[in-house]
Design a protein around this motif. Structure first.
Motif, PDB file in Angstrom:
ATOM      1  N   ASN A  64       0.805  -1.224   0.000  1.00 13.72           N
ATOM      2  CA  ASN A  64       0.000   0.000   0.000  1.00 13.72           C
ATOM      3  C   ASN A  64       0.836   1.271   0.000  1.00 13.72           C
ATOM      4  OD1 ASN A  64      -2.766   0.906  -0.181  1.00 13.72           O
ATOM      5  ND2 ASN A  64      -2.414   1.853   1.813  1.00 13.72           N
ATOM      6  N   ASP A  65       2.001   1.268   0.636  1.00 15.94           N
ATOM      7  CA  ASP A  65       2.848   2.467   0.614  1.00 15.94           C
ATOM      8  C   ASP A  65       3.330   2.786  -0.798  1.00 15.94           C
ATOM      9  OD1 ASP A  65       2.583   2.934   3.313  1.00 15.94           O
ATOM     10  OD2 ASP A  65       4.449   1.923   3.858  1.00 15.94           O
ATOM     11  N   ILE A  66       3.428   1.772  -1.634  1.00 15.56           N
ATOM     12  CA  ILE A  66       3.904   1.966  -3.008  1.00 15.56           C
ATOM     13  C   ILE A  66       2.755   2.337  -3.940  1.00 15.56           C
ATOM     14  CG2 ILE A  66       5.026   0.846  -4.983  1.00 15.56           C
ATOM     15  CD1 ILE A  66       6.465  -0.970  -2.891  1.00 15.56           C
ATOM     16  N   ILE A  67       1.653   1.624  -3.861  1.00 19.82           N
ATOM     17  CA  ILE A  67       0.569   1.833  -4.833  1.00 19.82           C
ATOM     18  C   ILE A  67      -0.576   2.694  -4.306  1.00 19.82           C
ATOM     19  CG2 ILE A  67       1.101  -0.282  -6.081  1.00 19.82           C
ATOM     20  CD1 ILE A  67      -1.288  -1.601  -4.710  1.00 19.82           C
ATOM     21  N   ASN A  68      -0.593   2.971  -3.013  1.00 16.11           N
ATOM     22  CA  ASN A  68      -1.618   3.833  -2.404  1.00 16.11           C
ATOM     23  C   ASN A  68      -3.027   3.421  -2.829  1.00 16.11           C
ATOM     24  OD1 ASN A  68      -2.604   5.967  -0.848  1.00 16.11           O
ATOM     25  ND2 ASN A  68      -2.623   7.338  -2.608  1.00 16.11           N
ATOM     26  N   ALA A  69      -3.348   2.173  -2.624  1.00 14.50           N
ATOM     27  CA  ALA A  69      -4.648   1.662  -3.073  1.00 14.50           C
ATOM     28  C   ALA A  69      -5.695   1.697  -1.961  1.00 14.50           C
ATOM     29  CB  ALA A  69      -4.503   0.241  -3.597  1.00 14.50           C
ATOM     30  N   ALA A  70      -5.368   1.178  -0.801  1.00 18.64           N
ATOM     31  CA  ALA A  70      -6.359   1.062   0.278  1.00 18.64           C
ATOM     32  C   ALA A  70      -6.506   2.390   1.012  1.00 18.64           C
ATOM     33  CB  ALA A  70      -5.957  -0.039   1.247  1.00 18.64           C
ATOM     34  N   VAL A  71      -7.724   2.955   0.949  1.00 15.58           N
ATOM     35  CA  VAL A  71      -7.982   4.217   1.645  1.00 15.58           C
ATOM     36  C   VAL A  71      -8.707   3.997   2.967  1.00 15.58           C
ATOM     37  CG1 VAL A  71      -7.931   5.636  -0.433  1.00 15.58           C
ATOM     38  CG2 VAL A  71     -10.095   4.647   0.298  1.00 15.58           C
ATOM     39  N   GLY A 113     -21.892 -13.935   1.746  1.00 19.44           N
ATOM     40  CA  GLY A 113     -20.888 -14.383   2.701  1.00 19.44           C
ATOM     41  C   GLY A 113     -19.502 -13.794   2.523  1.00 19.44           C
ATOM     42  N   ALA A 114     -19.318 -12.941   1.530  1.00 16.57           N
ATOM     43  CA  ALA A 114     -18.004 -12.335   1.317  1.00 16.57           C
ATOM     44  C   ALA A 114     -17.712 -11.321   2.421  1.00 16.57           C
ATOM     45  CB  ALA A 114     -17.950 -11.669  -0.054  1.00 16.57           C
ATOM     46  N   ILE A 115     -16.429 -11.102   2.659  1.00 20.73           N
ATOM     47  CA  ILE A 115     -15.982 -10.255   3.769  1.00 20.73           C
ATOM     48  C   ILE A 115     -15.194  -9.067   3.216  1.00 20.73           C
ATOM     49  CG2 ILE A 115     -14.559 -10.171   5.845  1.00 20.73           C
ATOM     50  CD1 ILE A 115     -15.067 -13.220   6.119  1.00 20.73           C
ATOM     51  N   LEU A 116     -15.667  -7.859   3.503  1.00 15.96           N
ATOM     52  CA  LEU A 116     -14.994  -6.642   3.065  1.00 15.96           C
ATOM     53  C   LEU A 116     -13.728  -6.433   3.885  1.00 15.96           C
ATOM     54  CD1 LEU A 116     -15.018  -3.960   1.411  1.00 15.96           C
ATOM     55  CD2 LEU A 116     -16.218  -2.950   3.359  1.00 15.96           C
ATOM     56  N   ILE A 117     -12.576  -6.330   3.198  1.00 20.14           N
ATOM     57  CA  ILE A 117     -11.329  -6.086   3.928  1.00 20.14           C
ATOM     58  C   ILE A 117     -10.798  -4.671   3.737  1.00 20.14           C
ATOM     59  CG2 ILE A 117     -10.570  -8.475   4.120  1.00 20.14           C
ATOM     60  CD1 ILE A 117      -8.732  -7.994   1.738  1.00 20.14           C
ATOM     61  N   ALA A 118     -11.163  -4.024   2.601  1.00 23.10           N
ATOM     62  CA  ALA A 118     -10.657  -2.666   2.378  1.00 23.10           C
ATOM     63  C   ALA A 118     -11.485  -1.950   1.318  1.00 23.10           C
ATOM     64  CB  ALA A 118      -9.192  -2.712   1.944  1.00 23.10           C
ATOM     65  N   VAL A 119     -11.419  -0.629   1.390  1.00 21.20           N
ATOM     66  CA  VAL A 119     -11.987   0.233   0.354  1.00 21.20           C
ATOM     67  C   VAL A 119     -10.794   0.806  -0.395  1.00 21.20           C
ATOM     68  CG1 VAL A 119     -13.349   2.317  -0.105  1.00 21.20           C
ATOM     69  CG2 VAL A 119     -14.006   0.770   1.754  1.00 21.20           C
ATOM     70  N   THR A 120     -10.838   0.744  -1.720  1.00 21.54           N
ATOM     71  CA  THR A 120      -9.687   1.161  -2.509  1.00 21.54           C
ATOM     72  C   THR A 120      -9.932   2.481  -3.237  1.00 21.54           C
ATOM     73  OG1 THR A 120     -10.385  -0.218  -4.379  1.00 21.54           O
ATOM     74  CG2 THR A 120      -8.845  -1.199  -2.808  1.00 21.54           C
ATOM     75  N   ASN A 121      -8.834   3.136  -3.525  1.00 20.77           N
ATOM     76  CA  ASN A 121      -8.794   4.458  -4.116  1.00 20.77           C
ATOM     77  C   ASN A 121      -9.428   4.515  -5.501  1.00 20.77           C
ATOM     78  OD1 ASN A 121      -8.009   7.090  -3.981  1.00 20.77           O
ATOM     79  ND2 ASN A 121      -5.833   6.658  -3.819  1.00 20.77           N
ATOM     80  N   VAL A 122      -9.908   5.688  -5.869  1.00 23.49           N
ATOM     81  CA  VAL A 122     -10.407   5.943  -7.221  1.00 23.49           C
ATOM     82  C   VAL A 122      -9.821   7.271  -7.693  1.00 23.49           C
ATOM     83  CG1 VAL A 122     -12.577   4.692  -6.933  1.00 23.49           C
ATOM     84  CG2 VAL A 122     -12.509   7.113  -6.418  1.00 23.49           C
ATOM     85  N   PRO A 123      -9.791   7.497  -9.014  1.00 22.26           N
ATOM     86  CA  PRO A 123      -9.337   8.799  -9.502  1.00 22.26           C
ATOM     87  C   PRO A 123     -10.288   9.907  -9.052  1.00 22.26           C
ATOM     88  CG  PRO A 123      -9.584   7.226 -11.306  1.00 22.26           C
ATOM     89  CD  PRO A 123     -10.141   6.582 -10.080  1.00 22.26           C
ATOM     90  N   VAL A 159     -13.547  -3.081  -2.312  1.00 15.08           N
ATOM     91  CA  VAL A 159     -14.511  -2.322  -3.109  1.00 15.08           C
ATOM     92  C   VAL A 159     -13.931  -0.934  -3.361  1.00 15.08           C
ATOM     93  CG1 VAL A 159     -15.825  -1.445  -1.141  1.00 15.08           C
ATOM     94  CG2 VAL A 159     -16.970  -1.764  -3.315  1.00 15.08           C
ATOM     95  N   LYS A 160     -14.293  -0.357  -4.472  1.00 17.81           N
ATOM     96  CA  LYS A 160     -13.824   0.982  -4.807  1.00 17.81           C
ATOM     97  C   LYS A 160     -14.518   2.032  -3.930  1.00 17.81           C
ATOM     98  CE  LYS A 160     -10.835   0.572  -8.091  1.00 17.81           C
ATOM     99  NZ  LYS A 160      -9.475   1.013  -7.787  1.00 17.81           N
ATOM    100  N   ASP A 161     -13.852   3.162  -3.794  1.00 15.66           N
ATOM    101  CA  ASP A 161     -14.369   4.282  -3.007  1.00 15.66           C
ATOM    102  C   ASP A 161     -15.456   5.021  -3.792  1.00 15.66           C
ATOM    103  OD1 ASP A 161     -14.628   6.209  -1.031  1.00 15.66           O
ATOM    104  OD2 ASP A 161     -12.961   7.404  -1.762  1.00 15.66           O
ATOM    105  N   SER A 162     -16.283   4.245  -4.472  1.00 14.20           N
ATOM    106  CA  SER A 162     -17.411   4.832  -5.194  1.00 14.20           C
ATOM    107  C   SER A 162     -18.701   4.096  -4.853  1.00 14.20           C
ATOM    108  CB  SER A 162     -17.168   4.749  -6.703  1.00 14.20           C
ATOM    109  OG  SER A 162     -17.047   3.405  -7.105  1.00 14.20           O
ATOM    110  N   MET A 163     -18.581   3.089  -4.016  1.00 13.57           N
ATOM    111  CA  MET A 163     -19.731   2.293  -3.612  1.00 13.57           C
ATOM    112  C   MET A 163     -20.064   2.635  -2.161  1.00 13.57           C
ATOM    113  SD  MET A 163     -20.371   0.196  -6.218  1.00 13.57           S
ATOM    114  CE  MET A 163     -21.050  -1.361  -5.740  1.00 13.57           C
ATOM    115  N   GLU A 164     -21.302   3.003  -1.918  1.00  9.50           N
ATOM    116  CA  GLU A 164     -21.697   3.369  -0.566  1.00  9.50           C
ATOM    117  C   GLU A 164     -21.775   2.146   0.339  1.00  9.50           C
ATOM    118  OE1 GLU A 164     -25.271   5.693  -0.648  1.00  9.50           O
ATOM    119  OE2 GLU A 164     -24.143   7.510  -1.091  1.00  9.50           O
TER     120      GLU A 164
END
Length: 196
Positions: A77-84, A165-175, A128-133
């Motif tokens: 994450n420090d390199i790609i800055n994906a998980a917000v 049954g899926a488990i959310l682990i992170a919300v990821t960045n969007v442009p 999930v992307k940071d565009s889904m509520e």
């Protein structure tokens, strides 16, 4: 004469773009880049179907899958800055509950099949992307002015994934100004997802 000018324009543009291209190449040749390493944990290379088969056979636990993904996100994450937003604690709690429920069934038994028939993604992590509520979470869609706005409900698509049954682990960045999903049924009863 116009043919001659066209040739001159072509040669000039060829020279210009070659110089620009070389300039960027020369500049970037001396910049040290951080690279994302290949995943070392074999769990990360398995598909969702393969993970489900291993869960059903009791060869893996959902907690181990979540921990593998958490570790990988933290590594890169420090390199790609994906998980917000990281939902690690809640994800591990849900994974533990999945494992407890799976412990009550024999490996590859009818009971296990019933679990995965009703919840086909039981114990599988997702982002999930940071565009889904997601109810209770900040959702920005890449718009700085939306920082601090908390979603009041979860979008139907995400509810379906979580109900499976899926488990959310992170919300990821969007442009910035991501044109994604804000709410369902934006334009019509049948259209519940708008893709950019």
């Amino acid at each position: 004469m116009s043919g001659f000018l066209e040739v001159i324009k072509f040669l000039f543009s060829l020279l210009y773009f070659s110089l620009v291209d070389f300039g960027f190449f020369a500049y970037n040749a001396f910049i040290e880049r951080k690279r994302v390493s290949k995943p070392k944990n074999p769990i990360l290379l398995l598909s969702a179907s393969q993970l489900i088969e291993k869960l059903k056979a009791k060869e893996l636990k959902s907690v181990d899958i979540i921990k593998a993904y958490v570790k990988r996100i933290d590594e890169v994450n420090d390199i790609i800055n994906a998980a917000v937003f990281k939902n690690y604690a809640k994800a591990l709690e849900l994974a533990q509950k999945c494992d407890e429920q799976l412990e009550l069934s024999e490996a590859n038994s009818e009971d296990m099949d019933k679990i995965y028939t009703s919840k086909p993604l039981f114990g599988i992590p997702f982002t999930v992307k940071d565009s889904m509520e997601i109810e209770g979470l900040n959702i920005t869609c890449g718009i700085p002015a939306r920082k601090g706005i908390i979603a009041e409900e979860t979008t139907p698509a995400l509810k379906n994934i979580q109900n499976a049954g899926a488990i959310l682990i992170a919300v990821t960045n969007v442009p910035e100004l991501w044109d994604g999903v804000f709410k369902h049924d934006l334009w019509s009863h049948q259209q519940s997802l708008r893709l950019s």
